[in-house]
Design a protein around this motif. Structure first.
Motif, PDB file in Angstrom:
ATOM      1  N   ASN A  45     -66.033  38.345 -33.194  1.00 23.13           N
ATOM      2  CA  ASN A  45     -64.770  37.686 -32.881  1.00 23.13           C
ATOM      3  C   ASN A  45     -64.530  37.611 -31.369  1.00 23.13           C
ATOM      4  O   ASN A  45     -63.997  36.612 -30.855  1.00 23.13           O
ATOM      5  N   ILE A  46     -64.922  38.677 -30.662  1.00 25.56           N
ATOM      6  CA  ILE A  46     -64.770  38.665 -29.202  1.00 25.56           C
ATOM      7  C   ILE A  46     -65.655  37.574 -28.584  1.00 25.56           C
ATOM      8  O   ILE A  46     -65.230  36.839 -27.691  1.00 25.56           O
ATOM      9  N   ALA A  47     -66.895  37.475 -29.100  1.00 21.67           N
ATOM     10  CA  ALA A  47     -67.814  36.448 -28.582  1.00 21.67           C
ATOM     11  C   ALA A  47     -67.275  35.046 -28.818  1.00 21.67           C
ATOM     12  O   ALA A  47     -67.347  34.167 -27.950  1.00 21.67           O
ATOM     13  N   THR A  48     -66.701  34.839 -30.008  1.00 20.90           N
ATOM     14  CA  THR A  48     -66.144  33.524 -30.325  1.00 20.90           C
ATOM     15  C   THR A  48     -64.945  33.209 -29.434  1.00 20.90           C
ATOM     16  O   THR A  48     -64.779  32.077 -28.946  1.00 20.90           O
TER      17      THR A  48
ATOM     18  N   ASP B 266     -58.582  44.419 -10.510  1.00 24.16           N
ATOM     19  CA  ASP B 266     -59.872  44.433 -11.201  1.00 24.16           C
ATOM     20  C   ASP B 266     -60.122  43.063 -11.830  1.00 24.16           C
ATOM     21  O   ASP B 266     -59.960  42.848 -13.040  1.00 24.16           O
ATOM     22  N   THR B 267     -60.489  42.147 -10.998  1.00 21.50           N
ATOM     23  CA  THR B 267     -60.749  40.786 -11.476  1.00 21.50           C
ATOM     24  C   THR B 267     -62.127  40.706 -12.112  1.00 21.50           C
ATOM     25  O   THR B 267     -62.918  41.665 -12.058  1.00 21.50           O
ATOM     26  N   ASP B 268     -62.449  39.567 -12.686  1.00 18.02           N
ATOM     27  CA  ASP B 268     -63.766  39.368 -13.292  1.00 18.02           C
ATOM     28  C   ASP B 268     -64.863  39.496 -12.256  1.00 18.02           C
ATOM     29  O   ASP B 268     -65.953  40.032 -12.550  1.00 18.02           O
ATOM     30  N   ALA B 269     -64.604  39.024 -11.022  1.00 18.37           N
ATOM     31  CA  ALA B 269     -65.614  39.123  -9.972  1.00 18.37           C
ATOM     32  C   ALA B 269     -65.857  40.584  -9.598  1.00 18.37           C
ATOM     33  O   ALA B 269     -67.007  41.010  -9.390  1.00 18.37           O
ATOM     34  N   VAL B 270     -64.762  41.380  -9.533  1.00 14.49           N
ATOM     35  CA  VAL B 270     -64.909  42.803  -9.186  1.00 14.49           C
ATOM     36  C   VAL B 270     -65.647  43.539 -10.304  1.00 14.49           C
ATOM     37  O   VAL B 270     -66.541  44.367 -10.053  1.00 14.49           O
TER      38      VAL B 270
ATOM     39  N   SER C 289     -72.125  34.737 -26.034  1.00 12.29           N
ATOM     40  CA  SER C 289     -72.915  35.205 -27.186  1.00 12.29           C
ATOM     41  C   SER C 289     -72.550  36.642 -27.540  1.00 12.29           C
ATOM     42  O   SER C 289     -72.004  37.390 -26.718  1.00 12.29           O
ATOM     43  N   LYS C 290     -72.890  37.024 -28.792  1.00 12.77           N
ATOM     44  CA  LYS C 290     -72.635  38.409 -29.245  1.00 12.77           C
ATOM     45  C   LYS C 290     -73.468  39.395 -28.440  1.00 12.77           C
ATOM     46  O   LYS C 290     -73.027  40.526 -28.168  1.00 12.77           O
ATOM     47  N   LYS C 291     -74.656  38.959 -28.016  1.00  8.67           N
ATOM     48  CA  LYS C 291     -75.526  39.815 -27.218  1.00  8.67           C
ATOM     49  C   LYS C 291     -74.871  40.145 -25.882  1.00  8.67           C
ATOM     50  O   LYS C 291     -74.960  41.290 -25.392  1.00  8.67           O
ATOM     51  N   THR C 292     -74.195  39.159 -25.286  1.00 10.84           N
ATOM     52  CA  THR C 292     -73.518  39.393 -24.009  1.00 10.84           C
ATOM     53  C   THR C 292     -72.374  40.377 -24.173  1.00 10.84           C
ATOM     54  O   THR C 292     -72.177  41.277 -23.346  1.00 10.84           O
TER      55      THR C 292
ATOM     56  N   MET D  16     -67.959  31.944 -15.025  1.00  7.59           N
ATOM     57  CA  MET D  16     -68.166  33.392 -14.981  1.00  7.59           C
ATOM     58  C   MET D  16     -67.730  34.022 -16.300  1.00  7.59           C
ATOM     59  O   MET D  16     -66.773  33.569 -16.933  1.00  7.59           O
ATOM     60  N   THR D  17     -68.426  35.057 -16.698  1.00  4.29           N
ATOM     61  CA  THR D  17     -68.098  35.776 -17.929  1.00  4.29           C
ATOM     62  C   THR D  17     -66.724  36.431 -17.825  1.00  4.29           C
ATOM     63  O   THR D  17     -66.353  36.957 -16.770  1.00  4.29           O
ATOM     64  N   LYS D  18     -65.955  36.335 -18.898  1.00  3.96           N
ATOM     65  CA  LYS D  18     -64.594  36.889 -18.911  1.00  3.96           C
ATOM     66  C   LYS D  18     -64.641  38.380 -19.247  1.00  3.96           C
ATOM     67  O   LYS D  18     -64.389  38.815 -20.366  1.00  3.96           O
ATOM     68  N   TYR D  19     -64.973  39.198 -18.248  1.00  5.63           N
ATOM     69  CA  TYR D  19     -65.141  40.640 -18.470  1.00  5.63           C
ATOM     70  C   TYR D  19     -63.819  41.299 -18.857  1.00  5.63           C
ATOM     71  O   TYR D  19     -63.774  42.161 -19.759  1.00  5.63           O
ATOM     72  N   ARG D  20     -62.719  40.946 -18.198  1.00  7.77           N
ATOM     73  CA  ARG D  20     -61.428  41.540 -18.512  1.00  7.77           C
ATOM     74  C   ARG D  20     -61.035  41.248 -19.957  1.00  7.77           C
ATOM     75  O   ARG D  20     -60.550  42.115 -20.678  1.00  7.77           O
ATOM     76  N   GLU D  21     -61.261  39.989 -20.389  1.00  5.58           N
ATOM     77  CA  GLU D  21     -60.864  39.608 -21.745  1.00  5.58           C
ATOM     78  C   GLU D  21     -61.701  40.334 -22.792  1.00  5.58           C
ATOM     79  O   GLU D  21     -61.197  40.736 -23.856  1.00  5.58           O
ATOM     80  N   ILE D  22     -62.988  40.535 -22.496  1.00  6.01           N
ATOM     81  CA  ILE D  22     -63.856  41.271 -23.445  1.00  6.01           C
ATOM     82  C   ILE D  22     -63.375  42.701 -23.617  1.00  6.01           C
ATOM     83  O   ILE D  22     -63.270  43.223 -24.748  1.00  6.01           O
ATOM     84  N   LEU D  23     -63.030  43.359 -22.511  1.00  7.38           N
ATOM     85  CA  LEU D  23     -62.557  44.741 -22.588  1.00  7.38           C
ATOM     86  C   LEU D  23     -61.193  44.823 -23.273  1.00  7.38           C
ATOM     87  O   LEU D  23     -60.908  45.764 -24.032  1.00  7.38           O
ATOM     88  N   ARG D  24     -60.341  43.811 -23.021  1.00  4.15           N
ATOM     89  CA  ARG D  24     -59.015  43.823 -23.639  1.00  4.15           C
ATOM     90  C   ARG D  24     -59.112  43.648 -25.152  1.00  4.15           C
ATOM     91  O   ARG D  24     -58.460  44.359 -25.930  1.00  4.15           O
ATOM     92  N   LEU D  25     -59.927  42.670 -25.589  1.00  5.85           N
ATOM     93  CA  LEU D  25     -60.054  42.428 -27.025  1.00  5.85           C
ATOM     94  C   LEU D  25     -60.739  43.598 -27.724  1.00  5.85           C
ATOM     95  O   LEU D  25     -60.442  43.901 -28.890  1.00  5.85           O
TER      96      LEU D  25
END
Length: 511
Positions: free
Chosen positions: A19-22, A51-55, A27-30, A1-10
């Motif tokens: 850098n977030i994509a890496t 607020d987990t990644d699934a939520v 991908s950068k598009k995601t 599953m995509t790490k939504y929390r980590e993307i928002l945090r970074l």
């Protein structure tokens, strides 16, 4: 599953989308799509623990509610049973499934989806549970699939040898031995040797579902243990719990040891030549010692060290005597009150004639049972077929008497009646080429004493001896019938009143 929390945090830390994509492995598009959607919904860092990644996935990209027409699922239980039949494939079952759907006007699954759902169902069935085994709790036994070979020195041809494997579940300490076959005798002897190798007995014995262990196995809940196998278990004080049919996980250690022994013992000896089963088993024992001493890869110590330190002290001691292999045979008592076991005949009480009895056969003893009660016991006979082992008490009374017939017996019996009777019996026995030919005449003669009296028989024998030096049974019988009155105690007085006839007797003229 995509790490939504980590993307928002970074993103809140000011990192670039690249850098977030890496960092998040996407991908950068995601990253761009997630941040854009979060801004639209006003979702920013920081977030709550719930607020987990699934939520977040359900909030950012809720699933579409487009209704897809339902397609009937196949009957997985039926498919699993059908695949066990020879020649039945998934393709065939899918075509039958499609035909059933068409009859019901339903849209079937495509073949790839059909196979996918079958695979998912099979994976659920493969769920396994780790069961912790206690020390000295159980031994798992089986025959190795691969066979060993040795050369017959007389013919020069290779001979197959079947390898028995026994494993202690706790320490994985193993035993292996080769046999010429997988019959009952080899199966029992393998267990006896295995217990002696381990130096003790476990509480439970788990064999495969073979005929030498289980008589019938149609229903797992109603398995019947082979009678000889059950006797062996009772002798060693262990309980037999057979594995289920087609359930190798019931004895996983034996299955694993079979593979290891096939590699490290059987395959390792493939380039060596042996000229007897004894030589082969000697080499197997040497390899077995090394196998048990080999260190574990994912566990400290070796099979041998764990066995000696943690398991052997808790094994039940061996019984005082080694188990003697027995076989059970069903036989019918013949009219001669004997049963036939491997060409030899053993007596039972004559009351059991034409009845079914069970015979327990060992190397030295034959025990015969009726309704679980022992009715006879014999030492086992060896040598030419047709030998008899007969107990006199098993015979009818008249047969016992006939068995006691012999010349000395008849002479002794006759001497108790009188001197003349003894002379007649001796004459009858000596008048035949073979003494036994006169036994019936002697028996008939002596029975005349029961019908008339011992005194009359003695007098009749005396009378007969005056007529012939070798009187027969018929002569004496006729005298008792026709001249009984002449044999009374006042015989001399009667003789004096006779006015005619030969009175001097045969002895006078013989002189």
């Amino acid at each position: 599953m995509t790490k939504y929390r980590e993307i928002l945090r970074l993103s809140s830390l000011g990192l670039s989308q690249q850098n977030i994509a890496t960092s998040c492995g996407v991908s950068k598009k995601t990253v761009n799509r997630v941040l854009k959607r979060a801004n639209e919904l006003n979702i920013h860092w920081s977030l709550g623990p719930n607020d987990t990644d699934a939520v977040l996935a359900s909030r950012l990209f809720p699933p579409s509610h487009r209704e897809v027409p339902a397609r009937p699922m196949p009957n997985f239980e039926l498919i699993r049973k059908e695949l066990m039949h020879n020649g039945v494939s998934k393709k065939l079952l899918w075509m039958e499934y499609v035909e059933d759907c068409k009859k019901c006007s339903q849209k079937p699954l495509m073949y790839s989806q059909f196979c996918y759902h079958i695979q998912q169902d099979e994976q659920k069935r493969r769920a396994s549970m780790h069961i912790k085994r206690n020390s000295a709790e159980q031994i798992e036994v089986d025959w190795a699939g691969d066979t060993a070979t040795f050369i017959n020195p007389e013919t020069g041809k290779p001979v197959k040898a079947y390898v028995f494997v026994g494993v202690l579940s706790y320490s994985k300490y193993a035993y292996a031995e080769a046999f010429l076959d997988m019959k009952q005798k080899s199966w029992i002897n393998a267990h006896v040797h295995m217990y002696e190798f381990f130096g003790g007995v476990s509480k439970i014995l788990i064999p495969d579902n073979c005929k030498t262990a289980v008589v019938r196995s149609g229903n797992w809940n109603e398995q019947c243990i082979n009678r000889s196998y059950q006797e062996m278990a009772e002798h060693y004080g262990t309980a037999i719990i057979p594995a289920r049919v087609m359930a190798p996980k019931d004895k996983p250690n034996a299955e694993g040891a079979v593979g290891n022994i096939s590699t490290w013992i059987i395959a390792a000896l493939r380039k060596e030549q042996f000229f007897s089963l004894h030589e082969l088993n000697k080499a197997i024992r040497q390899r077995l010692i090394l196998f048990n001493q080999r260190p574990f890869q994912k566990r400290e110590g070796s099979r041998e060290s764990i066995f000696l330190g943690e398991e052997k002290p808790y094994l039940a001691p061996l019984p005082a005597t080694r188990f003697e292999l027995c076989e059970w045979k069903l036989a019918t008592v013949q009219f001669n009150y004997h049963i036939s076991i491997e060409g030899m005949l053993y007596s039972v009480p004559y009351e059991y004639i034409k009845k079914k009895v069970s015979a327990r056969v060992t190397d030295r003893l034959i025990e015969i049972f009726s309704n679980h009660e022992r009715i006879a016991s014999h030492m086992r006979l060896y040598g030419p077929a047709g030998q008899y082992s007969t107990v006199a008490e098993h015979m009818p009374k008249n047969h016992q008497e006939y068995l006691q017939w012999n010349g000395e017996c008849f002479r002794s019996w006759a001497s108790r009646i009188g001197v003349n009777t003894h002379i007649v019996v001796s004459k009858i026995l000596s008048s035949n080429k073979i003494e036994q030919q006169g036994y019936r005449s002697c028996m008939g003669l002596l029975q005349l004493a029961n019908k008339h009296s011992a005194e009359l028989l003695e007098a009749a024998c005396q009378k007969a001896l005056t007529f012939s030096s070798s009187p027969s049974y018929k002569n004496i019988k006729n005298i008792l019938v026709t001249r009984k009155n002449e044999l009374l105690p006042n015989e001399k007085a009667v003789k004096a009143c006779i006015p005619h006839g030969i009175t001097r007797g045969a002895d006078y003229y013989r002189r």
